[in-house]
Design an enzyme around this catalytic site. Structure first.
Site, mmCIF file in Angstrom:
data_model
loop_
_atom_site.group_PDB
_atom_site.id
_atom_site.type_symbol
_atom_site.label_atom_id
_atom_site.label_comp_id
_atom_site.label_asym_id
_atom_site.label_seq_id
_atom_site.Cartn_x
_atom_site.Cartn_y
_atom_site.Cartn_z
ATOM 1 N N CYS A 105 79.507 45.422 -37.822
ATOM 2 C CA CYS A 105 78.111 45.758 -37.546
ATOM 3 C C CYS A 105 77.412 46.020 -38.877
ATOM 4 O O CYS A 105 77.842 46.880 -39.640
ATOM 5 C CB CYS A 105 78.083 46.998 -36.651
ATOM 6 N N CYS A 341 75.402 54.993 -34.615
ATOM 7 C CA CYS A 341 74.435 54.408 -35.525
ATOM 8 C C CYS A 341 73.706 55.464 -36.368
ATOM 9 O O CYS A 341 73.077 56.361 -35.830
ATOM 10 C CB CYS A 341 73.454 53.625 -34.662
HETATM 11 N N1 SAH Z 1 66.710 47.730 -34.531
HETATM 12 C C1 SAH Z 1 67.500 46.901 -33.722
HETATM 13 C C2 SAH Z 1 68.960 46.878 -34.122
HETATM 14 C C3 SAH Z 1 69.538 48.180 -34.549
HETATM 15 S S1 SAH Z 1 69.640 49.441 -33.318
HETATM 16 C C4 SAH Z 1 67.356 47.289 -32.266
HETATM 17 O O1 SAH Z 1 66.761 48.314 -31.969
HETATM 18 O O2 SAH Z 1 67.815 46.520 -31.438
HETATM 19 C C5 SAH Z 1 71.075 48.880 -32.439
HETATM 20 C C6 SAH Z 1 71.251 49.448 -31.045
HETATM 21 O O3 SAH Z 1 71.677 50.818 -31.130
HETATM 22 C C7 SAH Z 1 69.969 49.425 -30.250
HETATM 23 O O4 SAH Z 1 70.153 48.937 -28.951
HETATM 24 C C8 SAH Z 1 69.591 50.875 -30.272
HETATM 25 O O5 SAH Z 1 68.727 51.139 -29.272
HETATM 26 C C9 SAH Z 1 70.946 51.552 -30.194
HETATM 27 N N2 SAH Z 1 70.931 53.004 -30.533
HETATM 28 C C10 SAH Z 1 70.145 53.632 -31.408
HETATM 29 N N3 SAH Z 1 70.402 54.969 -31.414
HETATM 30 C C11 SAH Z 1 71.390 55.156 -30.509
HETATM 31 C C12 SAH Z 1 72.088 56.297 -30.042
HETATM 32 N N4 SAH Z 1 71.833 57.500 -30.525
HETATM 33 N N5 SAH Z 1 73.039 56.157 -29.086
HETATM 34 C C13 SAH Z 1 73.322 54.906 -28.598
HETATM 35 N N6 SAH Z 1 72.707 53.800 -29.001
HETATM 36 C C14 SAH Z 1 71.739 53.904 -29.940
#
Ligand code: SAH
Ligand code: SF4
Length: 353
Positions: A105, A341
Site C-alpha cells: 500500500c 492508515c
Molecule cells: N484518498 C483515497 C485513498 C487513500 S484513503 C481515498 O480516500 O480513497 C484509503 C482508504 O482508507 C479509504 O477508503 C479511506 O476512506 C480509508 N480510511 C481512512 N481512514 C480510515 C480509518 N480510520 N479506518 C478505516 N479506513 C480508513
C-alpha cells in the site's frame, strides 16, 4: 539544481535523456535492468555501463532518496515502513501478506486536502504531492526488504490506498503506474494494481481513458448525498449521481469491476436502512461491482467516530447479500502494530512536537 529520483522516469523519458546526452539508446534498458531486476543501490554498481553514463546519471539523479526510519513487523507478517523524504517529511508504506500474494500500500501525498471527517490523513493538510519516483521507491524499499529476507519473494500487488488522494496528484500517479507496470520495470500486472479515490469525478473519466486494465476503488462510505456530504465534503462538489455516471463510464471503457469501499461508523452510516439504500444504488451494476465493508479504525483523539458493533456489521452485510450485492468484510492486517492508515506517521509527528 535539485536532483530527482531516477525511479520517476518512464523508460521513454530515460531513453530521451540518455540519447540527448550523447548515450546510446540501448543503455536505457540496461539501466532499468540494474534498477529493477538487480536492484542496485549505487549507480557505480552497474558493471556493464560505461563510466560517462554512470557519471551522467550520478550528476542528475538520486537512487536512494528515501530513508527507512522505522520498520514494524506484525505477527501476521504485515510490515509497516515509516520513510523519510529528502525534505524531512515522513510517509508510510505497508506490506501485507495476502492469500493471493504480497501486496504493498503506497502513499501519494504528504497529508491530504480532501479532509474526510473520519480520516487521520485529512486532519493534516497536504504539504506537497509526492514525485513519481518517491512513489516507486516505496515499492523498491519493500522489495529490497524481501530480498534481504532471502526467500525469493516478489511484490505482486499494489494498492494506492495510503495517505493522500491519488487523483489530486494525477500526472505523477500515471507515471508511477506506467513504471511499475512496464515489463522491464517491476512488471506488476495492471490487474494486480488498484487505485482508490474519494471521487474526483473528472479524473475518473481521465483514468478510464488511459485504456489500462488497472482496478478502480471508490471510497463511497454513504449511500445518499445528505449523509455523504456530512462525512466527506468532496461530495458537495461531486455528488453521488455524478460519481455513479463516471463509474459507469469506467465500467464501459475498461470491462473491469469496480470496488466500493464503505467504512462502517457506529450510528452514522451503519443501519440496515443505509445498507438497503446502498443495494438500491448499486442494483444496475451489481454484476460489475464489489462492496468492501471496512470496520472503522479509531485513529485520533480529535475524531469521535466509533467502530460499528459486530452485530451491525453483520446485519449490514446480510442486507447487501440478500440483495445479491457482492460484498466482503475487510480482513484487518497488522492490528498489533500501528497499521491503520496514517497512524504511525501521526504518532511520530506528535512525539516530535
Ligand atoms: N484518498 C483515497 C485513498 C487513500 S484513503 C481515498 O480516500 O480513497 C484509503 C482508504 O482508507 C479509504 O477508503 C479511506 O476512506 C480509508 N480510511 C481512512 N481512514 C480510515 C480509518 N480510520 N479506518 C478505516 N479506513 C480508513
Ligand atoms: Fe484524503 Fe482519502 Fe483520507 Fe479522505 S480518506 S482525507 S481522500 S486520504
Amino acid at each position: 539544481m535539485k536532483k530527482t529520483s531516477i525511479y520517476g522516469l518512464t523508460i521513454e523519458e530515460l531513453t530521451d535523456f540518455l540519447v540527448s546526452n550523447g548515450q546510446k539508446k540501448f543503455r536505457a534498458v540496461q539501466v532499468w535492468e540494474w534498477l529493477y531486476q538487480k536492484r542496485i543501490n549505487h549507480f557505480s554498481d552497474m558493471k556493464n555501463v560505461n563510466k560517462e553514463c554512470v557519471q551522467l546519471l550520478e550528476e542528475n539523479f538520486t537512487i536512494n532518496s528515501l530513508n527507512v526510519q522505522i520498520k514494524q513487523v506484525s505477527q501476521d507478517g504485515t510490515v509497516k515502513f515509516l520513510l523519510q523524504l529528502p525534505d524531512g517529511n515522513l510517509i508510510e508504506t505497508v506490506l501485507m501478506r495476502q492469500k493471493y500474494g504480497l501486496s504493498v500500500c503506497v502513499t501519494t501525498q504528504v497529508g491530504c486536502n480532501i479532509g474526510c471527517s473520519f480520516c487521520a490523513s485529512g486532519i493534516l493538510k497536504k504539504s506537497r504531492d509526492l514525485e513519481a519516483g518517491e512513489i516507486v521507491e516505496q515499492i523498491m524499499h519493500v522489495q529490497k526488504h524481501l530480498d534481504e529476507i532471502g526467500q525469493d519473494e516478489r511484490v505482486s500487488h499494489v494498492v494506492v490506498m495510503g495517505i493522500g488522494e491519488p487523483f489530486d496528484n494525477f500526472t505523477n500517479l500515471v507515471s508511477f503506474l506506467r513504471i511499475i507496470n512496464h515489463a522491464k520495470g517491476l512488471a506488476i500486472g495492471a490487474r494486480h494494481i488498484t487505485v482508490s479515490t474519494s471521487g474526483i469525478v473528472p479524473k475518473i473519466y481521465e483514468f478510464a481513458d488511459l485504456d489500462v486494465q488497472i482496478n478502480l476503488a471508490i471510497s463511497l462510505h454513504a449511500p445518499n448525498n445528505e449523509l455523504r456530504s456530512q462525512i466527506m465534503k468532496i461530495n458537495r462538489a461531486f455528488p453521488i449521481e455524478k460519481l455513479m455516471s463516471a463509474v459507469k463510464y469506467y465500467l464501459e471503457k475498461t470491462n473491469r469491476r469496480v470496488t466500493f469501499e464503505y467504512i462502517l461508523l457506529q450510528d452514522v452510516n451503519d443501519h440496515v436502512e443505509e445498507a438497503q439504500q446502498l443495494a438500491n444504488l448499486l442494483k444496475d451494476i451489481r454484476h460489475l461491482s464489489y462492496v468492501n465493508l471496512i470496520p472503522y479504525n479509531p485513529v485520533n483523539e480529535h475524531i469521535h467516530y466509533k467502530r460499528s458493533t459486530k452485530e451491525s456489521i453483520l446485519a449490514f452485510y446480510d442486507t447487501l447479500k440478500k440483495n445479491n450485492i457482492n460484498c466482503v468484510i475487510r480482513q484487518e492486517h497488522g492490528t498489533d502494530i500501528d497499521a491503520a492508515c496514517g497512524q504511525l506517521r501521526s504518532k511520530q509527528l506528535k512525539q516530535a512536537r
